[in-house]
Design a protein around this motif. Structure first.
Motif, mmCIF file in Angstrom:
data_model
loop_
_atom_site.group_PDB
_atom_site.id
_atom_site.type_symbol
_atom_site.label_atom_id
_atom_site.label_comp_id
_atom_site.label_asym_id
_atom_site.label_seq_id
_atom_site.Cartn_x
_atom_site.Cartn_y
_atom_site.Cartn_z
ATOM 1 N N ASP A 271 0.817 -1.215 0.000
ATOM 2 C CA ASP A 271 0.000 0.000 0.000
ATOM 3 C C ASP A 271 0.848 1.260 0.000
ATOM 4 O O ASP A 271 0.312 2.379 0.034
ATOM 5 C CB ASP A 271 -0.919 0.009 1.236
ATOM 6 N N GLY A 272 2.187 1.135 0.018
ATOM 7 C CA GLY A 272 3.057 2.283 0.022
ATOM 8 C C GLY A 272 3.354 2.815 1.396
ATOM 9 O O GLY A 272 3.945 3.890 1.529
ATOM 10 N N ARG A 273 2.943 2.096 2.480
ATOM 11 C CA ARG A 273 3.217 2.546 3.839
ATOM 12 C C ARG A 273 4.596 2.058 4.257
ATOM 13 O O ARG A 273 5.001 0.937 3.958
ATOM 14 C CB ARG A 273 2.167 2.011 4.806
ATOM 15 N N VAL A 274 5.314 2.972 4.944
ATOM 16 C CA VAL A 274 6.624 2.629 5.486
ATOM 17 C C VAL A 274 6.393 1.931 6.811
ATOM 18 O O VAL A 274 5.899 2.541 7.773
ATOM 19 C CB VAL A 274 7.505 3.872 5.680
ATOM 20 N N VAL A 275 6.714 0.648 6.875
ATOM 21 C CA VAL A 275 6.444 -0.132 8.075
ATOM 22 C C VAL A 275 7.671 -0.228 8.973
ATOM 23 O O VAL A 275 7.552 -0.618 10.132
ATOM 24 C CB VAL A 275 5.945 -1.537 7.704
#
Length: 469
Positions: free
Chosen positions: A84-88
């Motif tokens: 989703d393009g989230r930096v985890v």
């Protein structure tokens, strides 16, 4: 002056050495810079791969922490981004201020790497950063682990190499040029010495020789070659001087005889038989004319031609039956009083040669005239052929007489101009000594030869000519 200096071997060799060394150093520096950069980038990328593999392993076990330990603020920076393009997960450093997904997302399980400008990853413009991305699966879904490290160290190393080259290459080229100049100068010192010696050798001092250096290198061989050339020039000059002296003597004799008869006639005009005096002077003029013609022919043959030029001489050649030419000359009225035995022909069929008929006839006449002067009672003529049936066959004519044998030490000398072995024989009785010299030159101009056969009673001359194909 500039053109003369550039034309010297010393300058050209030095310039060639400097140019070659400069090109070699520049290519080496470029290759070394590329190798150095690739090596450093490879090391950086290997460290990033190790970090990415550790983070990917923790992500697959579901143990991925939110903060990943980097190796520096701009090296070993890690970011983990989901679909989703989230930096985890991220490292503390540039990873907190910029996103690392500046590369195309790799396929599942794949890996991509590239070098990008610093502005894309919160670095300085113009600086380079290495970005590596690897896709992996986790319990919560697939993610991409990004690793970023600065390439400032590689850039600094390459710049330092270039700066060092700017100073080192000119210094090395200068030293190499000085060394080459000195080495070439020392190598050419013997040549300069030989040049000075040769310049001092005059035409009247050809007996001088060069001081050849020891050894068997190119300079020593050059000195020996020049000495051999001086030997040949000295021999040629001596022969030329002797030829000029002999020619002067031969020309002076009929002139002196004619002058003496005319002076006697003028001193005693009433008691002089003028018709007889005129006839004697005319004989001397005939001798002069024959001698001048023979000298001109000899000069032409020494120049390599028997006529106006080599092409004209070749154009006068035709296919001749040597047996027929010899038979026709033997039957000439000129030899009616000569004790000439009938020509003997060995072998069957005609012996065809390609030759100038006038010149071959002249050779035969010279040989018969020489035999007539020395024969006691008889002259022989023989014609034949030698050699294989397929190639290399030669036709020969043998002219022999039963006169005195030629001494061994004079067997080659008799073919020299003005050569006489009988000191008691006068020029009027024996000719000027040019007949055999001209005959041999004619034979060799036809790719043949004229020699005196060894070990025979009397004198036997053999004329050889190649048979026509």
């Amino acid at each position: 002056m500039h053109r003369r200096l550039w034309g010297t071997l010393r300058v050209r060799v030095t310039a060639a050495a400097v140019v070659l060394l400069t090109v070699a150093l520049l290519v080496s520096v470029v290759a070394l810079a590329g190798f150095l950069r690739r090596t450093i980038v490879g090391n950086v990328e290997q460290h990033l791969d190790n970090q990415i593999n550790e983070v990917a392993a923790m992500a697959r076990r579901g143990e991925l922490p939110a903060a990943v330990t980097p190796t520096g603020r701009e090296s070993g920076q890690i970011q983990v981004i989901d679909t989703d393009g989230r930096v985890v997960a991220r490292s503390s450093g540039v990873a907190t201020a910029a996103r690392f997904d500046v590369l195309a997302r790799p396929a599942p399980g794949a890996r991509v790497a590239a070098t990008v400008d610093g502005v894309k990853v919160d670095g300085d413009r113009g600086e380079h950063y290495r970005v590596v991305a690897r896709s992996t699966d986790t319990p919560s879904g697939p993610v991409v682990v990004y690793g970023v490290s600065t390439l400032r160290g590689a850039d600094r190393s390459v710049r330092a190499l270039k700066r060092a080259s700017l100073v080192g290459i000119p210094a090395l080229v200068l030293l190499a040029g000085l060394f080459a100049w000195r080495a070439v100068r020392r190598a050419l010192e013997p040549v300069d010495a030989m040049t000075a010696e040769v310049d001092e050798i005059e035409a009247n001092a050809l007996d001088r020789r060069l001081a050849a250096p020891a050894g068997d290198d190119e300079i020593a061989r050059l000195a020996r070659t020049l000495n051999h050339m001086l030997d040949r020039l000295d021999t040629a000059a001596r022969l030329q001087r002797r030829f000029a002296a002999d020619a002067s003597h031969e020309l002076r004799s009929p002139l002196a005889a004619a002058r003496a008869q005319l002076e006697v006639g003028l001193a005693y005009p009433d008691r002089t038989d003028w018709p007889a005096t005129a006839a004697n002077v005319l004989d001397e003029v005939d001798r002069l004319e024959r001698l001048a013609g023979e000298l001109l022919d000899l000069a032409r043959f020494d120049a390599g031609t028997a006529g106006d030029d080599a092409a004209a001489a070749a154009a006068r050649r035709e296919r001749l039956d040597l047996v027929e030419v010899v038979g026709r000359e033997a039957a000439s009225p000129e030899w009616r009083d000569l004790p000439l035995a009938p020509p003997v022909v060995e072998g069957d069929g005609p012996l065809v040669v390609v030759a100038d008929p006038d010149l071959i006839t002249r050779v035969l006449r010279n040989l018969l005239a020489n035999a007539a002067r020395h024969a006691r009672s008889k002259v022989w003529l023989e014609v034949g052929a030698d050699g294989a049936a397929t190639a290399g066959r030669v036709a020969w004519v043998r002219v022999a007489n039963d006169g005195p044998a030629v001494p061994v030490g004079h067997r080659e000398r008799i073919f020299e101009p003005f050569a006489r072995i009988d000191d008691a024989r006068t020029a009027r009785a024996g000719g000027a000594g040019l007949g055999l010299a001209i005959a041999r030159r004619i034979a060799r101009a036809h790719e043949g030869d004229l020699v005196l056969e060894p070990g025979t009673d009397g004198a036997a001359f053999r004329l050889t000519l190649p048979l026509a194909p």
